[in-house]
Write a protein that holds these residues in place. Structure first.
Motif, PDB file in Angstrom:
ATOM      1  N   UNK A  34       0.810  -1.221   0.000  1.00 54.89           N
ATOM      2  CA  UNK A  34       0.000   0.000   0.000  1.00 54.89           C
ATOM      3  C   UNK A  34       0.838   1.264   0.000  1.00 54.89           C
ATOM      4  N   UNK A  35       2.027   1.186   0.576  1.00 55.93           N
ATOM      5  CA  UNK A  35       2.902   2.348   0.619  1.00 55.93           C
ATOM      6  C   UNK A  35       2.557   3.301   1.754  1.00 55.93           C
ATOM      7  N   UNK A  36       2.970   4.547   1.590  1.00 51.31           N
ATOM      8  CA  UNK A  36       2.826   5.606   2.586  1.00 51.31           C
ATOM      9  C   UNK A  36       1.479   6.284   2.370  1.00 51.31           C
ATOM     10  N   UNK A  37       0.464   5.793   3.074  1.00 55.26           N
ATOM     11  CA  UNK A  37      -0.906   6.297   2.945  1.00 55.26           C
ATOM     12  C   UNK A  37      -1.486   6.538   4.338  1.00 55.26           C
ATOM     13  N   UNK A  38      -2.602   7.273   4.381  1.00 60.91           N
ATOM     14  CA  UNK A  38      -3.302   7.458   5.653  1.00 60.91           C
ATOM     15  C   UNK A  38      -3.837   6.092   6.070  1.00 60.91           C
ATOM     16  N   UNK A  39      -3.501   5.647   7.290  1.00 61.18           N
ATOM     17  CA  UNK A  39      -3.961   4.320   7.721  1.00 61.18           C
ATOM     18  C   UNK A  39      -5.452   4.316   8.040  1.00 61.18           C
ATOM     19  N   UNK A  40      -6.061   3.137   8.047  1.00 61.84           N
ATOM     20  CA  UNK A  40      -7.475   3.052   8.438  1.00 61.84           C
ATOM     21  C   UNK A  40      -7.664   3.611   9.851  1.00 61.84           C
ATOM     22  N   UNK A  41      -8.848   4.100  10.145  1.00 63.00           N
ATOM     23  CA  UNK A  41      -9.142   4.738  11.429  1.00 63.00           C
ATOM     24  C   UNK A  41      -8.837   3.838  12.620  1.00 63.00           C
ATOM     25  N   UNK A  42      -9.015   2.543  12.470  1.00 60.45           N
ATOM     26  CA  UNK A  42      -8.797   1.624  13.586  1.00 60.45           C
ATOM     27  C   UNK A  42      -7.367   1.098  13.666  1.00 60.45           C
ATOM     28  N   UNK A  70       3.452  13.710   0.897  1.00 57.31           N
ATOM     29  CA  UNK A  70       4.852  14.020   1.097  1.00 57.31           C
ATOM     30  C   UNK A  70       5.331  13.292   2.346  1.00 57.31           C
ATOM     31  N   UNK A  71       6.634  13.343   2.568  1.00 55.15           N
ATOM     32  CA  UNK A  71       7.228  12.753   3.761  1.00 55.15           C
ATOM     33  C   UNK A  71       8.229  13.749   4.323  1.00 55.15           C
ATOM     34  N   UNK A  72       8.244  13.842   5.648  1.00 59.73           N
ATOM     35  CA  UNK A  72       9.155  14.749   6.332  1.00 59.73           C
ATOM     36  C   UNK A  72       9.827  14.023   7.485  1.00 59.73           C
ATOM     37  N   UNK A  80       5.524  14.644  17.938  1.00 62.08           N
ATOM     38  CA  UNK A  80       4.449  14.538  18.937  1.00 62.08           C
ATOM     39  C   UNK A  80       3.305  15.498  18.653  1.00 62.08           C
ATOM     40  N   UNK A  81       3.624  16.670  18.121  1.00 63.33           N
ATOM     41  CA  UNK A  81       2.616  17.706  17.843  1.00 63.33           C
ATOM     42  C   UNK A  81       2.067  17.642  16.417  1.00 63.33           C
ATOM     43  N   UNK A  82       2.615  16.742  15.601  1.00 59.36           N
ATOM     44  CA  UNK A  82       2.298  16.715  14.162  1.00 59.36           C
ATOM     45  C   UNK A  82       2.534  18.085  13.527  1.00 59.36           C
ATOM     46  N   UNK A  83       3.642  18.689  13.888  1.00 57.90           N
ATOM     47  CA  UNK A  83       4.003  20.022  13.392  1.00 57.90           C
ATOM     48  C   UNK A  83       4.939  19.871  12.197  1.00 57.90           C
ATOM     49  N   UNK A  84       4.487  20.305  11.042  1.00 58.76           N
ATOM     50  CA  UNK A  84       5.273  20.157   9.814  1.00 58.76           C
ATOM     51  C   UNK A  84       5.967  21.452   9.399  1.00 58.76           C
ATOM     52  N   UNK A  85       6.040  22.438  10.280  1.00 54.23           N
ATOM     53  CA  UNK A  85       6.580  23.737   9.890  1.00 54.23           C
ATOM     54  C   UNK A  85       8.109  23.818   9.900  1.00 54.23           C
ATOM     55  N   UNK A  86       8.812  22.863  10.530  1.00 55.58           N
ATOM     56  CA  UNK A  86      10.276  22.902  10.597  1.00 55.58           C
ATOM     57  C   UNK A  86      10.885  21.543  10.267  1.00 55.58           C
ATOM     58  N   UNK A 112       1.065  16.340   4.419  1.00 59.83           N
ATOM     59  CA  UNK A 112      -0.281  16.730   3.997  1.00 59.83           C
ATOM     60  C   UNK A 112      -1.144  17.019   5.215  1.00 59.83           C
ATOM     61  N   UNK A 113      -1.920  18.075   5.131  1.00 59.97           N
ATOM     62  CA  UNK A 113      -2.751  18.521   6.251  1.00 59.97           C
ATOM     63  C   UNK A 113      -3.648  17.402   6.774  1.00 59.97           C
ATOM     64  N   UNK A 114      -3.578  17.166   8.068  1.00 61.73           N
ATOM     65  CA  UNK A 114      -4.438  16.202   8.733  1.00 61.73           C
ATOM     66  C   UNK A 114      -3.983  14.761   8.681  1.00 61.73           C
ATOM     67  N   UNK A 115      -3.041  14.427   7.829  1.00 59.43           N
ATOM     68  CA  UNK A 115      -2.617  13.027   7.693  1.00 59.43           C
ATOM     69  C   UNK A 115      -1.870  12.527   8.927  1.00 59.43           C
ATOM     70  N   UNK A 116      -0.988  13.338   9.480  1.00 57.42           N
ATOM     71  CA  UNK A 116      -0.233  12.923  10.662  1.00 57.42           C
ATOM     72  C   UNK A 116      -1.191  12.625  11.821  1.00 57.42           C
ATOM     73  N   UNK A 117      -2.156  13.486  12.022  1.00 60.20           N
ATOM     74  CA  UNK A 117      -3.125  13.302  13.106  1.00 60.20           C
ATOM     75  C   UNK A 117      -3.929  12.014  12.941  1.00 60.20           C
TER      76      UNK A 117
END
Length: 169
Positions: A34-42, A70-72, A80-86, A112-117
């Protein structure tokens, strides 16, 4: 004939010493098919579970395959904060290879917005090599500048040193 036998002896030693440096590096595909994708909710810990099941060493690489993402690499605090600004590292080409150049923990998040969370983040722990752990980050018997060369270059330096020693002595 004696010179040939001596050279052969050193070549065997070179090969046996070099194996731990050259053949210990692998490339891992993050997320499998599947690669680097948003995982299922569970299953928001899928990437950390995957990372903990694998053994990463200095020189190993991980490949992120993704679409419209993207990947960072980020600091532990930003993870911990899902902060992608730095980000320490950022890529969005869809086929990112990240090679580990040191031991320790590495923290990855989606940019991508919301993906880390939603769980698209991962901690990778890279083990110190036997040589690093014994000598505080240096490779056996070599000054810091030489040990910074990395696997294949260090093996080449070993070969040259052994060859010169066999010719001189």
């Amino acid at each position: 004939m004696a010179a040939f036998n001596t050279s052969l002896f050193w070549l065997v030693i070179f090969i046996s010493l070099g194996n731990s440096l050259v053949f210990s590096a692998f490339e891992f595909q993050v997320g499998g098919i599947q690669g680097w994708v948003v995982p299922p909710a569970n299953d928001s810990k899928v990437y950390n579970d995957w990372a903990s099941e694998n053994r990463f060493q200095v020189g190993s690489a991980i490949r992120f395959k993704y679409k419209k993402d993207s990947v960072m690499e980020v600091s532990e605090e930003d993870y911990k904060k899902c902060d992608s600004s730095h980000p320490k590292f950022y890529d969005n080409d869809g086929n990112t290879v990240y090679r580990f150049d040191r031991s320790g923990s590495f923290y990855f998040i989606s940019g991508s917005a919301g993906h880390c969370e939603k769980g698209q983040r991962m901690i990778v722990k890279v083990m110190a090599s036997d040589e690093e752990s014994w000598l505080g980050g240096r490779s056996a018997g070599y000054p810091a500048a030489v040990s910074e060369l990395g696997g294949s270059k260090l093996v080449f330096v070993q070969f040259v040193l052994f060859y010169v020693a066999s010719v001189v002595f």
